[in-house]
Scaffold this active site. Structure first.
Site, PDB file in Angstrom:
ATOM      1  N   LYS A  43       8.626  -3.324  15.349  1.00  8.99           N
ATOM      2  CA  LYS A  43       9.082  -1.733  15.215  1.00  8.99           C
ATOM      3  C   LYS A  43      10.625  -1.269  15.910  1.00  8.99           C
ATOM      4  CE  LYS A  43       7.536  -2.154  11.457  1.00  8.99           C
ATOM      5  NZ  LYS A  43       7.279  -2.221  10.332  1.00  8.99           N
TER       6      LYS A  43
ATOM      7  N   TYR B  45       0.727  -1.354   0.253  1.00  9.08           N
ATOM      8  CA  TYR B  45      -0.031  -0.304   0.023  1.00  9.08           C
ATOM      9  C   TYR B  45       0.894   1.097   0.094  1.00  9.08           C
ATOM     10  CZ  TYR B  45      -3.233   3.414   2.827  1.00  9.08           C
ATOM     11  OH  TYR B  45      -3.968   4.326   2.886  1.00  9.08           O
TER      12      TYR B  45
ATOM     13  N   THR C 252       3.522   3.406  16.695  1.00 11.90           N
ATOM     14  CA  THR C 252       2.325   2.727  17.993  1.00 11.90           C
ATOM     15  C   THR C 252       4.191   2.406  18.480  1.00 11.90           C
ATOM     16  OG1 THR C 252       1.640   0.244  18.430  1.00 11.90           O
ATOM     17  CG2 THR C 252       3.404   0.641  16.339  1.00 11.90           C
TER      18      THR C 252
ATOM     19  N   SER D 279       6.086   3.309  12.862  1.00 11.33           N
ATOM     20  CA  SER D 279       5.458   3.491  13.483  1.00 11.33           C
ATOM     21  C   SER D 279       4.930   4.060  15.441  1.00 11.33           C
ATOM     22  CB  SER D 279       4.393   2.016  13.671  1.00 11.33           C
ATOM     23  OG  SER D 279       3.139   2.331  13.941  1.00 11.33           O
TER      24      SER D 279
ATOM     25  N   TYR E 195       3.777  -6.366  17.381  1.00 11.26           N
ATOM     26  CA  TYR E 195       3.952  -5.555  16.211  1.00 11.26           C
ATOM     27  C   TYR E 195       5.084  -4.563  17.061  1.00 11.26           C
ATOM     28  CZ  TYR E 195       3.642  -2.276  12.427  1.00 11.26           C
ATOM     29  OH  TYR E 195       3.498  -1.019  11.761  1.00 11.26           O
TER      30      TYR E 195
HETATM   31  P1  NAD Z   1       1.595  -3.891   3.182  1.00 13.02           P
HETATM   32  O1  NAD Z   1       1.156  -4.595   3.733  1.00 13.02           O
HETATM   33  O2  NAD Z   1       0.549  -2.985   2.028  1.00 13.02           O
HETATM   34  O3  NAD Z   1       3.216  -3.642   2.198  1.00 13.02           O
HETATM   35  C1  NAD Z   1       4.309  -4.640   2.136  1.00 13.02           C
HETATM   36  C2  NAD Z   1       5.149  -5.291   1.604  1.00 13.02           C
HETATM   37  O4  NAD Z   1       5.966  -6.097   2.080  1.00 13.02           O
HETATM   38  C3  NAD Z   1       3.607  -6.469   1.361  1.00 13.02           C
HETATM   39  O5  NAD Z   1       4.025  -5.738  -0.816  1.00 13.02           O
HETATM   40  C4  NAD Z   1       4.619  -7.582   1.379  1.00 13.02           C
HETATM   41  O6  NAD Z   1       4.402  -8.368  -0.041  1.00 13.02           O
HETATM   42  C5  NAD Z   1       5.531  -7.142   1.636  1.00 13.02           C
HETATM   43  N1  NAD Z   1       6.518  -8.487   2.203  1.00 13.02           N
HETATM   44  C6  NAD Z   1       6.140  -8.999   3.263  1.00 13.02           C
HETATM   45  N2  NAD Z   1       7.135  -9.710   3.652  1.00 13.02           N
HETATM   46  C7  NAD Z   1       7.531  -9.022   3.170  1.00 13.02           C
HETATM   47  C8  NAD Z   1       9.116  -9.943   2.823  1.00 13.02           C
HETATM   48  N3  NAD Z   1       9.679 -10.954   4.594  1.00 13.02           N
HETATM   49  N4  NAD Z   1       9.995  -9.989   1.942  1.00 13.02           N
HETATM   50  C9  NAD Z   1       9.857  -9.160   1.597  1.00 13.02           C
HETATM   51  N5  NAD Z   1       8.234  -8.273   1.294  1.00 13.02           N
HETATM   52  C10 NAD Z   1       7.326  -9.217   2.759  1.00 13.02           C
HETATM   53  O7  NAD Z   1       1.301  -2.207   4.038  1.00 13.02           O
HETATM   54  P2  NAD Z   1       1.929  -1.563   4.438  1.00 13.02           P
HETATM   55  O8  NAD Z   1       0.142  -0.263   4.699  1.00 13.02           O
HETATM   56  O9  NAD Z   1       2.316  -0.511   2.668  1.00 13.02           O
HETATM   57  O10 NAD Z   1       2.871  -1.200   5.444  1.00 13.02           O
HETATM   58  C11 NAD Z   1       4.821  -0.782   5.321  1.00 13.02           C
HETATM   59  C12 NAD Z   1       5.489  -0.791   5.961  1.00 13.02           C
HETATM   60  O11 NAD Z   1       5.014   0.730   6.782  1.00 13.02           O
HETATM   61  C13 NAD Z   1       5.315  -1.576   7.298  1.00 13.02           C
HETATM   62  O12 NAD Z   1       6.587  -2.411   7.135  1.00 13.02           O
HETATM   63  C14 NAD Z   1       3.472  -1.250   7.818  1.00 13.02           C
HETATM   64  O13 NAD Z   1       4.819  -2.481   9.290  1.00 13.02           O
HETATM   65  C15 NAD Z   1       4.357   0.004   8.095  1.00 13.02           C
HETATM   66  N6  NAD Z   1       3.928   1.344   8.470  1.00 13.02           N
HETATM   67  C16 NAD Z   1       2.374   0.920   8.271  1.00 13.02           C
HETATM   68  C17 NAD Z   1       1.303   1.615   8.537  1.00 13.02           C
HETATM   69  C18 NAD Z   1      -0.065   1.025   8.564  1.00 13.02           C
HETATM   70  O14 NAD Z   1      -0.888   1.562   8.961  1.00 13.02           O
HETATM   71  N7  NAD Z   1      -0.599   0.937   7.077  1.00 13.02           N
HETATM   72  C19 NAD Z   1       1.301   2.551   9.788  1.00 13.02           C
HETATM   73  C20 NAD Z   1       2.662   2.476  10.360  1.00 13.02           C
HETATM   74  C21 NAD Z   1       4.054   1.570   9.732  1.00 13.02           C
HETATM   75  C1  WQD Z   2      -8.683   3.243  14.205  1.00 12.22           C
HETATM   76  C2  WQD Z   2      -9.526   4.056  15.353  1.00 12.22           C
HETATM   77  C3  WQD Z   2     -10.334   1.935  16.515  1.00 12.22           C
HETATM   78  C4  WQD Z   2     -11.660  -0.346  12.838  1.00 12.22           C
HETATM   79  C5  WQD Z   2      -3.273  -0.003  14.352  1.00 12.22           C
HETATM   80  C6  WQD Z   2      -2.538   0.369  14.268  1.00 12.22           C
HETATM   81  C7  WQD Z   2      -0.742   1.615  14.214  1.00 12.22           C
HETATM   82  C8  WQD Z   2      -1.007   1.006  12.597  1.00 12.22           C
HETATM   83  C9  WQD Z   2      -1.775   2.037  12.401  1.00 12.22           C
HETATM   84  C10 WQD Z   2       0.962  -0.394  11.710  1.00 12.22           C
HETATM   85  C11 WQD Z   2      -9.499   3.534  17.432  1.00 12.22           C
HETATM   86  C12 WQD Z   2     -11.418   2.410  15.962  1.00 12.22           C
HETATM   87  C13 WQD Z   2     -10.917   0.550  13.796  1.00 12.22           C
HETATM   88  C14 WQD Z   2     -13.292  -0.268  13.115  1.00 12.22           C
HETATM   89  C15 WQD Z   2     -13.282   1.364  14.578  1.00 12.22           C
HETATM   90  N1  WQD Z   2      -0.532   0.081  11.394  1.00 12.22           N
HETATM   91  N2  WQD Z   2     -11.820   1.377  14.609  1.00 12.22           N
HETATM   92  N3  WQD Z   2     -14.300   0.585  14.061  1.00 12.22           N
HETATM   93  O1  WQD Z   2      -5.290   0.933  16.104  1.00 12.22           O
HETATM   94  O2  WQD Z   2      -4.778   3.103  15.723  1.00 12.22           O
HETATM   95  O3  WQD Z   2      -3.591   1.674  14.330  1.00 12.22           O
HETATM   96  O4  WQD Z   2      -2.952   1.156  12.735  1.00 12.22           O
HETATM   97  O5  WQD Z   2       1.420  -0.158  11.918  1.00 12.22           O
HETATM   98  O6  WQD Z   2      -0.041   0.379  14.626  1.00 12.22           O
HETATM   99  O7  WQD Z   2      -2.236  -0.194  15.191  1.00 12.22           O
HETATM  100  O8  WQD Z   2      -5.809   1.872  13.341  1.00 12.22           O
HETATM  101  O9  WQD Z   2      -7.627   1.497  11.605  1.00 12.22           O
HETATM  102  O10 WQD Z   2      -7.089   0.183  13.670  1.00 12.22           O
HETATM  103  O11 WQD Z   2      -8.412   2.094  13.966  1.00 12.22           O
HETATM  104  O12 WQD Z   2     -13.987   1.826  15.433  1.00 12.22           O
HETATM  105  O13 WQD Z   2     -13.670  -1.653  12.259  1.00 12.22           O
HETATM  106  O14 WQD Z   2     -11.034   3.325  14.657  1.00 12.22           O
HETATM  107  O15 WQD Z   2     -10.816   2.082  17.591  1.00 12.22           O
HETATM  108  O16 WQD Z   2     -10.182   3.963  17.594  1.00 12.22           O
HETATM  109  P1  WQD Z   2      -5.007   1.679  15.014  1.00 12.22           P
HETATM  110  P2  WQD Z   2      -6.962   1.438  12.718  1.00 12.22           P
END
Ligand code: NAD
Ligand code: WQD
Length: 337
Positions: A152, A11, A126, A124, A148
């Site tokens: 990180k 994504y 988080t 993140s 998770y």
């Molecule tokens: P995503 O799952 O869409 O993208 C991750 C990609 O990594 C995928 O294309 C997957 O196929 C690939 N992948 C997973 N394991 C792998 C491996 N072992 N080797 C090679 N490729 C691998 O996730 P995203 O939402 O695009 O997130 C990207 C990064 O950002 C992640 O590290 C995630 O932890 C971090 N992040 C995401 C969010 C969020 O809410 N989306 C928030 C904070 C941090």
């Molecule tokens: C947002 C708000 C829920 C779903 C997560 C990970 C964080 C980061 C981003 C990777 C909260 C509420 C949600 C639903 C709801 N990812 N909610 N009904 O939990 O803030 O963060 O994604 O790094 O590490 O923890 O995001 O989108 O799940 O929730 O009411 O069906 O929406 O309770 O208040 P969150 P979220």
């Protein structure tokens, strides 16, 4: 710059490819496609007319890393690859430590073997855990509440120590708040593999008729309307932060963390209202119990990113809702099969 993008088919990675190509960087993706589909990269190619080479491989595979580093000779790595589902991380901790921590170690070993000294890492918000004060600045104590989050934070420690031990190394740790939204073309967006874990994709699936209603996890928090508040960041703004971080890494050594958010939190009900406005759909909701491990409110102090990266979010809440709706309504089944 030649940039190796691990997890570039995901994504956030796919949106970042578009911004990198727009700034004339060269990109090569390394992805094992466990959470992405190859068609994503075709869409990136068609939207940019850019060259996107891709190696299908795992970041834990030293020979795959050596091959791509030899062939592509990257000058920097943007490291998105990882596992990201908070709930699943508690059920499969070893998998999460393996991919997110051991995978980062394998990548650093390969970078050292090939003399690559710049890395931008997907961290993140988080990592902060229960707020001691808000908004969180980068000096806020870190105390992640999930496996998770701990993976990180561990990877951040590894990268920080790596940068400290290499006088020419640069590690930029981007602490994302809540990424949402989709590309303006409506041809790229978030495509959860099955049941959406996060709020925005769930709302989008209700709006498009794939789910009956949104469960609102708690309406008795100490927030303005009682529902949880988060700092949502548009994925295109987030993608641009990576381009700014690459420029920063070219001019700085050592490790540095940056919050990537807007500084403006919105509640669950404000997100629903914005989505109703953008989509014209009813979006039924039902109040449900609080979700285990949730906190009331998260909010970024993103002033360091503005001062040092020259980056600032520009997309509004309505942009987030409208772009998500445009993507979801044009692609009700995401990228399909
Ligand atoms: P995503 O799952 O869409 O993208 C991750 C990609 O990594 C995928 O294309 C997957 O196929 C690939 N992948 C997973 N394991 C792998 C491996 N072992 N080797 C090679 N490729 C691998 O996730 P995203 O939402 O695009 O997130 C990207 C990064 O950002 C992640 O590290 C995630 O932890 C971090 N992040 C995401 C969010 C969020 O809410 N989306 C928030 C904070 C941090
Ligand atoms: C947002 C708000 C829920 C779903 C997560 C990970 C964080 C980061 C981003 C990777 C909260 C509420 C949600 C639903 C709801 N990812 N909610 N009904 O939990 O803030 O963060 O994604 O790094 O590490 O923890 O995001 O989108 O799940 O929730 O009411 O069906 O929406 O309770 O208040 P969150 P979220």
């Amino acid at each position: 710059m030649r940039v190796l993008v691990t997890g570039g088919a995901g994504y956030i990675g796919s949106h970042t490819l578009i911004e990198l190509l727009g700034q004339t960087h060269e990109v090569c993706v390394l992805d094992n496609f466990t959470n992405a589909k190859p068609v994503v990269l075709d869409r990136v190619r068609s939207l940019t007319n850019g060259k996107v080479s891709c190696v299908t491989g795992d970041i834990r595979d030293a020979s795959a890393l050596d091959a791509v580093m030899t062939d592509f000779a990257p000058e920097a790595v943007i490291h998105f690859a990882g596992l990201k589902a908070v709930g699943e991380s508690g059920r499969k901790p070893v998998d999460y430590y393996d991919v997110n921590v051991a995978g980062t170690l394998a990548l650093l070993h390969a970078m050292d073997r090939h003399g690559v000294r710049r890395i931008i890492f997907s961290s993140s918000a988080t990592v902060y855990g229960e707020p001691e004060y808000l908004p969180y600045d980068e000096a806020h104590p870190t105390n992640p509440m999930s496996v998770y989050g701990r993976t990180k934070l561990m990877a951040e420690h590894v990268l920080t120590d790596w940068a400290a031990a290499n006088s020419q190394a640069s590690a930029v740790l981007l602490r994302y708040f809540n990424p949402v939204g989709a590309h303006a073309s409506a041809r790229m967006g978030e495509d959860p593999a099955d049941y959406p874990n996060n709020l925005m994709p769930f709302i989008a699936q209700v709006a498009v008729g794939k789910r009956d209603k949104l469960q609102v996890f708690g309406d008795d928090y100490d927030t303005a309307d009682g529902t949880g508040e988060r700092d949502y960041i548009h994925v295109v703004d987030l993608a641009r932060a990576h381009v700014a971080a690459l420029d920063y890494a070219a001019g700085h050594t050592g490790a540095r963390a940056f919050n990537i958010g807007t500084g403006q939190p919105y509640s669950v009900m404000q997100m629903v209202t914005a989505f109703r406005r953008a989509s014209g759909q009813a979006i039924p909701t039902a109040i449900a119990p609080r979700r285990l491990g949730d906190i009331a409110k998260m909010q970024a102090d993103a002033s360091r990113a503005q001062a040092e990266l020259g980056w600032q979010a520009t997309h509004t809440l309505d942009d987030m809702a409208a772009s998500t709706w445009a993507w979801q309504s044009a692609n009700p089944d995401g990228y399909g099969d």
